[in-house]
Design an enzyme around this catalytic site. Sequence first.
Site, short mmCIF file in Angstrom:
data_model
loop_
_atom_site.label_atom_id
_atom_site.label_comp_id
_atom_site.label_asym_id
_atom_site.label_seq_id
_atom_site.Cartn_x
_atom_site.Cartn_y
_atom_site.Cartn_z
N HIS A 209 19.60 6.93 42.92
CA HIS A 209 19.88 6.26 44.19
C HIS A 209 19.05 6.84 45.33
CE1 HIS A 209 23.80 4.25 42.81
NE2 HIS A 209 22.86 3.36 43.03
N CYS A 521 7.46 -15.35 34.98
CA CYS A 521 8.28 -14.48 35.83
C CYS A 521 8.35 -13.06 35.25
CB CYS A 521 9.68 -15.05 36.03
SG CYS A 521 10.62 -15.16 34.50
C1 PEP Z 1 11.06 -11.14 30.78
O1 PEP Z 1 11.55 -10.90 29.68
O2 PEP Z 1 9.83 -11.24 30.99
C2 PEP Z 1 11.94 -11.33 31.95
C3 PEP Z 1 11.47 -11.70 33.12
O3 PEP Z 1 13.26 -11.04 31.78
P1 PEP Z 1 13.86 -9.54 31.77
O4 PEP Z 1 12.77 -8.61 32.15
O5 PEP Z 1 14.99 -9.58 32.72
O6 PEP Z 1 14.32 -9.41 30.35
#
Ligand code: PEP
Length: 598
Positions: A209, A521
């Site tokens: 934290h 993403c």
């Molecule tokens: C991924 O797997 O690329 C993703 C964005 O999900 P996480 O990192 O939350 O598993």
Amino acid sequence: MQEEINLRGIIQVVHHRSANTGMRILKGVAASPGIAVGRAFVLDPDLPVDDSQHIAPERVASELSKFYNAVETASAELMNAMELAKRESATVSGIVESYLLIVRDSAIVDTIVRRIESGMSAESAVAREFDVHKTLMYNARDPIMRSRAQDFEDVKERLIAAIRNRTLVHMVEADSVIVASSITPQDILFFKQTQTLGFATEVGGINSHACIMARDMGFPAVIGLRDVTGEIQKDDVIIVDGYSGWVVANPDEETLERYRHKALKAEEYKQKLGELINKPTITTDGVQISLLANVDTPDQVDSAVMTGAEGAGLVRSEMLLMHLGRYPTLEEETEWYRDMAERMYPMPLTIRAFDVGGDKFRQGIPHQEENPALGLRGIRFLLYRPDIFEQQICAVLRASMYRNIRFMLPMVSMVEELDEARRLVKLCQQGLANDGVEFDPNIQIGVMIETPAAALSADTFAEHADFLSIGTNDLAQYALATDRLNELVSDIFDALHPSVIRMVRMIVDAANRHNKSVSVCGEMAGHAAATEMLIGLGLRELSVAPRLLLELKQRIRNASAEKCKQLDHELEHCNTTQEVYSVLNTIGTWRGKDDLDA
Ligand code: PEP
Ligand code: MG
């Protein structure tokens, strides 16, 4: 050992001492970016605690009163810290609140009282009890839980200091750099008032934290510096390089000058990026890219909006579970999503259904799994626990009245999972309509493409889903059969492996054929070397952490889509990750912070 200091962090000398100038160089872990140059203020290490100190029966009452007073003092200090925290951000006040919860935890207090009544000193009882909790946390499989172990250590130290009547107030001069064995979030709030410049500590985890707060509040910090409180004296001139993890005490003129220059460049760099906020995200030859943010909490939505994001491409909703330590009520959950949707309005907010299981939140998984990453995770868990899933769908729909929420399913490997989720969404919509609750009847349902099965069936998913988002972190994990958290195979885990790139190409082509939107993403979207490659692969939507948005925008504005396309043709012929990197290195990308060292 005599070696040249290399500010890019290439050499491995841990402690280096210059005989001529008295300059000391220490290597730690970069925990919060930035450069601080100031005078050292060294916090005295506490006396060690004997956790088996026994007392005579007649001292029990006075030890109990010492303990109760300490709890009062620590609570009062935290309440004061809470007032300061509220002026910072929701992240910061959330952290202080979690410390308050530990101090006031009645089960912990009761056990300590029993230990004192059975003949332990207050100090020993506190140390023994908190060490038990700390060890439990350290041994947890969940890395988030492991990083919380430090919270218990911090609270323990604070209580022991209060038992010893040690005050929290230090006479710190402005422009000091704090050198300590460890620091707590409370210390950071206190030192903020004294215009402290940065921190150098012996212990602490990158996700502790204290480090989260240092990053949130913009303090440069380096942690993991062996014996830093012994190596550095009060009033030494000290440099903390939170980019590379170097700490230099009593620097010679040349080093000092180099760092002053670096600090200046860092400031210019921040400002230069700031100027980009209102500029369009467009390549040199006019191709528009949509820049979205990965956000976990409502206040991160604000940072994303302030940095010019055009929406949220990924809300990891399981962060709400980690934040609460349990599943939420329908009201809590609805409020959380509604708050984010309002803050993001009118831009889109993509809420991903709970990605429970694997290395993440595991409450509700019926038993320990041999291979959690291949087990009851994401959509599999949600279909196994339709009660949890239906509540989430209902909360998302209730928050969707502004028409800016999209809903996304994690860890999908079969199209039947999408069909079943759609059926549940329809059911919830009917229920809400019957109750007269407003919701978005056309809410878009998308899928994460993060298993090789989904990638190889991208055409089917592109046909059935409203949108696709590529999770390159898991796609790489599953394609390369490499646990993304296992250090032993970390050199194999690389999303720039040709097989992963091939899958991304297939997914983008499938989405285009079906006229569906597709984004990345996973971490690859923000990887400095991957921007041109992603544009060349045909991606027009990228979602990254808010702090990476402007650097990414800068790289896109320097790229030519035409050249990126040519690059893709070259990448098609790469057979190894090394070859991929060689091809990517041939393009003249702007390398962001590395330019600072030039
Ligand atoms: C991924 O797997 O690329 C993703 C964005 O999900 P996480 O990192 O939350 O598993
Ligand atoms: Mg994933």
